[in-house]
Motif scaffolding. Structure first.
Motif, PDB file in Angstrom:
ATOM      1  N   LEU A   1      -5.390-171.312 -17.197  1.00 10.70           N
ATOM      2  CA  LEU A   1      -4.099-171.121 -17.850  1.00 10.70           C
ATOM      3  C   LEU A   1      -3.539-169.702 -17.708  1.00 10.70           C
ATOM      4  O   LEU A   1      -2.429-169.530 -17.208  1.00 10.70           O
ATOM      5  CB  LEU A   1      -4.185-171.556 -19.315  1.00 10.70           C
ATOM      6  N   PRO A   2      -4.270-168.663 -18.107  1.00  7.75           N
ATOM      7  CA  PRO A   2      -3.683-167.323 -17.989  1.00  7.75           C
ATOM      8  C   PRO A   2      -3.447-166.884 -16.541  1.00  7.75           C
ATOM      9  O   PRO A   2      -2.378-166.361 -16.215  1.00  7.75           O
ATOM     10  CB  PRO A   2      -4.713-166.405 -18.657  1.00  7.75           C
ATOM     11  N   SER A   3      -4.422-167.108 -15.669  1.00  6.21           N
ATOM     12  CA  SER A   3      -4.272-166.614 -14.296  1.00  6.21           C
ATOM     13  C   SER A   3      -3.167-167.351 -13.552  1.00  6.21           C
ATOM     14  O   SER A   3      -2.403-166.737 -12.803  1.00  6.21           O
ATOM     15  CB  SER A   3      -5.592-166.719 -13.536  1.00  6.21           C
ATOM     16  N   CYS A   4      -3.058-168.650 -13.754  1.00 10.38           N
ATOM     17  CA  CYS A   4      -1.984-169.402 -13.092  1.00 10.38           C
ATOM     18  C   CYS A   4      -0.615-168.983 -13.621  1.00 10.38           C
ATOM     19  O   CYS A   4       0.339-168.843 -12.841  1.00 10.38           O
ATOM     20  CB  CYS A   4      -2.189-170.899 -13.277  1.00 10.38           C
ATOM     21  N   SER A   5      -0.518-168.778 -14.916  1.00  7.74           N
ATOM     22  CA  SER A   5       0.750-168.327 -15.498  1.00  7.74           C
ATOM     23  C   SER A   5       1.125-166.943 -14.970  1.00  7.74           C
ATOM     24  O   SER A   5       2.277-166.706 -14.581  1.00  7.74           O
ATOM     25  CB  SER A   5       0.653-168.276 -17.025  1.00  7.74           C
TER      26      SER A   5
ATOM     27  N   PHE B   1       2.256-167.081 -11.297  1.00 10.13           N
ATOM     28  CA  PHE B   1       3.589-167.645 -11.141  1.00 10.13           C
ATOM     29  C   PHE B   1       4.643-166.558 -11.321  1.00 10.13           C
ATOM     30  O   PHE B   1       5.549-166.406 -10.492  1.00 10.13           O
ATOM     31  CB  PHE B   1       3.802-168.784 -12.141  1.00 10.13           C
ATOM     32  N   PHE B   2       4.531-165.797 -12.396  1.00 12.02           N
ATOM     33  CA  PHE B   2       5.529-164.764 -12.674  1.00 12.02           C
ATOM     34  C   PHE B   2       5.338-163.532 -11.782  1.00 12.02           C
ATOM     35  O   PHE B   2       6.309-162.924 -11.336  1.00 12.02           O
ATOM     36  CB  PHE B   2       5.496-164.376 -14.153  1.00 12.02           C
ATOM     37  N   ALA B   3       4.105-163.165 -11.507  1.00 11.39           N
ATOM     38  CA  ALA B   3       3.847-161.966 -10.691  1.00 11.39           C
ATOM     39  C   ALA B   3       4.320-162.149  -9.252  1.00 11.39           C
ATOM     40  O   ALA B   3       4.877-161.220  -8.663  1.00 11.39           O
ATOM     41  CB  ALA B   3       2.367-161.621 -10.716  1.00 11.39           C
ATOM     42  N   THR B   4       4.110-163.322  -8.675  1.00 15.01           N
ATOM     43  CA  THR B   4       4.534-163.513  -7.279  1.00 15.01           C
ATOM     44  C   THR B   4       6.048-163.476  -7.157  1.00 15.01           C
ATOM     45  O   THR B   4       6.571-162.962  -6.166  1.00 15.01           O
ATOM     46  CB  THR B   4       4.005-164.838  -6.697  1.00 15.01           C
ATOM     47  N   LYS B   5       6.747-163.988  -8.145  1.00 11.87           N
ATOM     48  CA  LYS B   5       8.214-163.887  -8.131  1.00 11.87           C
ATOM     49  C   LYS B   5       8.638-162.414  -8.168  1.00 11.87           C
ATOM     50  O   LYS B   5       9.488-161.991  -7.402  1.00 11.87           O
ATOM     51  CB  LYS B   5       8.822-164.642  -9.313  1.00 11.87           C
ATOM     52  N   TRP B   6       8.032-161.653  -9.057  1.00 11.65           N
ATOM     53  CA  TRP B   6       8.390-160.249  -9.197  1.00 11.65           C
ATOM     54  C   TRP B   6       7.991-159.458  -7.947  1.00 11.65           C
ATOM     55  O   TRP B   6       8.758-158.637  -7.451  1.00 11.65           O
ATOM     56  CB  TRP B   6       7.727-159.642 -10.436  1.00 11.65           C
ATOM     57  N   LEU B   7       6.786-159.697  -7.446  1.00  5.87           N
ATOM     58  CA  LEU B   7       6.313-158.968  -6.267  1.00  5.87           C
ATOM     59  C   LEU B   7       7.148-159.282  -5.030  1.00  5.87           C
ATOM     60  O   LEU B   7       7.396-158.398  -4.209  1.00  5.87           O
ATOM     61  CB  LEU B   7       4.840-159.269  -6.000  1.00  5.87           C
ATOM     62  N   SER B   8       7.581-160.523  -4.886  1.00  2.00           N
ATOM     63  CA  SER B   8       8.396-160.849  -3.709  1.00  2.00           C
ATOM     64  C   SER B   8       9.753-160.168  -3.773  1.00  2.00           C
ATOM     65  O   SER B   8      10.316-159.803  -2.741  1.00  2.00           O
ATOM     66  CB  SER B   8       8.556-162.356  -3.563  1.00  2.00           C
TER      67      SER B   8
ATOM     68  N   VAL C   1       4.073-151.050  -5.655  1.00  2.48           N
ATOM     69  CA  VAL C   1       3.565-152.374  -5.291  1.00  2.48           C
ATOM     70  C   VAL C   1       2.625-152.247  -4.098  1.00  2.48           C
ATOM     71  O   VAL C   1       1.539-152.837  -4.079  1.00  2.48           O
ATOM     72  CB  VAL C   1       4.729-153.342  -4.996  1.00  2.48           C
ATOM     73  N   LYS C   2       3.027-151.467  -3.112  1.00  2.97           N
ATOM     74  CA  LYS C   2       2.174-151.261  -1.941  1.00  2.97           C
ATOM     75  C   LYS C   2       0.866-150.578  -2.333  1.00  2.97           C
ATOM     76  O   LYS C   2      -0.207-150.957  -1.865  1.00  2.97           O
ATOM     77  CB  LYS C   2       2.914-150.431  -0.889  1.00  2.97           C
ATOM     78  N   ALA C   3       0.941-149.575  -3.197  1.00  3.47           N
ATOM     79  CA  ALA C   3      -0.264-148.871  -3.640  1.00  3.47           C
ATOM     80  C   ALA C   3      -1.185-149.797  -4.431  1.00  3.47           C
ATOM     81  O   ALA C   3      -2.409-149.754  -4.270  1.00  3.47           O
ATOM     82  CB  ALA C   3       0.123-147.660  -4.491  1.00  3.47           C
ATOM     83  N   PHE C   4      -0.595-150.638  -5.263  1.00  4.17           N
ATOM     84  CA  PHE C   4      -1.390-151.588  -6.039  1.00  4.17           C
ATOM     85  C   PHE C   4      -2.156-152.526  -5.119  1.00  4.17           C
ATOM     86  O   PHE C   4      -3.352-152.758  -5.302  1.00  4.17           O
ATOM     87  CB  PHE C   4      -0.485-152.393  -6.978  1.00  4.17           C
ATOM     88  N   LYS C   5      -1.481-153.064  -4.114  1.00 14.70           N
ATOM     89  CA  LYS C   5      -2.128-153.981  -3.171  1.00 14.70           C
ATOM     90  C   LYS C   5      -3.262-153.289  -2.428  1.00 14.70           C
ATOM     91  O   LYS C   5      -4.334-153.868  -2.237  1.00 14.70           O
ATOM     92  CB  LYS C   5      -1.106-154.529  -2.174  1.00 14.70           C
ATOM     93  N   GLN C   6      -3.052-152.052  -2.003  1.00 14.60           N
ATOM     94  CA  GLN C   6      -4.099-151.323  -1.285  1.00 14.60           C
ATOM     95  C   GLN C   6      -5.273-150.998  -2.200  1.00 14.60           C
ATOM     96  O   GLN C   6      -6.421-151.027  -1.774  1.00 14.60           O
ATOM     97  CB  GLN C   6      -3.543-150.039  -0.684  1.00 14.60           C
ATOM     98  N   GLY C   7      -5.010-150.688  -3.438  1.00  9.74           N
ATOM     99  CA  GLY C   7      -6.073-150.345  -4.370  1.00  9.74           C
ATOM    100  C   GLY C   7      -6.895-151.534  -4.821  1.00  9.74           C
ATOM    101  O   GLY C   7      -8.069-151.399  -5.185  1.00  9.74           O
ATOM    102  N   MET C   8      -6.307-152.718  -4.809  1.00 13.23           N
ATOM    103  CA  MET C   8      -7.015-153.904  -5.265  1.00 13.23           C
ATOM    104  C   MET C   8      -8.030-154.399  -4.239  1.00 13.23           C
ATOM    105  O   MET C   8      -9.023-155.011  -4.612  1.00 13.23           O
ATOM    106  CB  MET C   8      -6.025-155.020  -5.601  1.00 13.23           C
TER     107      MET C   8
END
Length: 187
Positions: free
Chosen positions: A95-99, A102-109, A117-124
């Protein structure tokens, strides 16, 4: 087990779901600490069998959470509890991760060009890799008898190299590993 235990399980799974960056397999070591070491709801062998069986089956790798819940339910009260705890565990982890996704991919796109955003992706990336290595290590060393089995470690090393190389289909590696295990050549 009482209602407080079930609520505690769901609370932990909800929290783990938020932290499951890289997928639920990155949580294996933390789930083991909580379910086996701290709560003692599962044995080492039940935990490992749940993870391995779910990974061998077709479908999403999150299925091991349902198997963990099933085994907790079986230990608590048998077939009366097992289906409910399996479903409760899946809902708690999904439930939490899917929710959030859903919202994070909309915002990230919409904001993919932002420096943050680029730094976050590289750090993860290194964080996810480290969590997966910790999970693999926990599963590989759970049975102390296997720690000194050079055949097992050689098979693990060769498999890792072949996966990194990428020219051998992973299904062949699974078939070979299963065959080696069935023949008793690796424990």
């Amino acid at each position: 087990m009482n209602w407080g235990d079930w609520i505690d399980l769901v609370k932990h799974l909800l929290a783990y779901s938020v932290a499951s960056i890289g997928g639920p397999l990155g949580l294996v070591s933390e789930l083991h600490r909580y379910l086996v070491t701290q709560q003692q709801w599962l044995t080492d062998s039940q935990f490992n069998a749940s993870v391995v069986l779910a990974q061998a089956a077709p479908g999403p790798n999150v299925l091991f959470i349902a198997l963990l819940g099933w085994n907790i339910g079986m230990n608590a009260g048998g077939y009366l509890y097992a289906p409910g705890i399996a479903l409760l565990s899946l809902i708690g982890i999904l439930l939490p991760s899917c929710s959030m996704m859903f919202f994070a991919t909309k915002w990230l796109s919409r904001n993919q060009e932002l420096r943050a955003v680029k730094a976050f992706k590289q750090g993860m990336s290194p964080t996810v890799i480290a969590m997966l290595i910790a999970s693999g290590w926990l599963l590989a060393t759970a049975n102390t008898a296997t720690l000194s089995d050079w055949r097992l470690w050689a098979t693990t090393g060769v498999t890792a190299i072949l996966i990194i190389d990428g020219r051998v289909n992973m299904f062949w590696l699974l078939a070979i590993g299963g065959t080696l295990g069935a023949l008793g050549l690796v424990a």
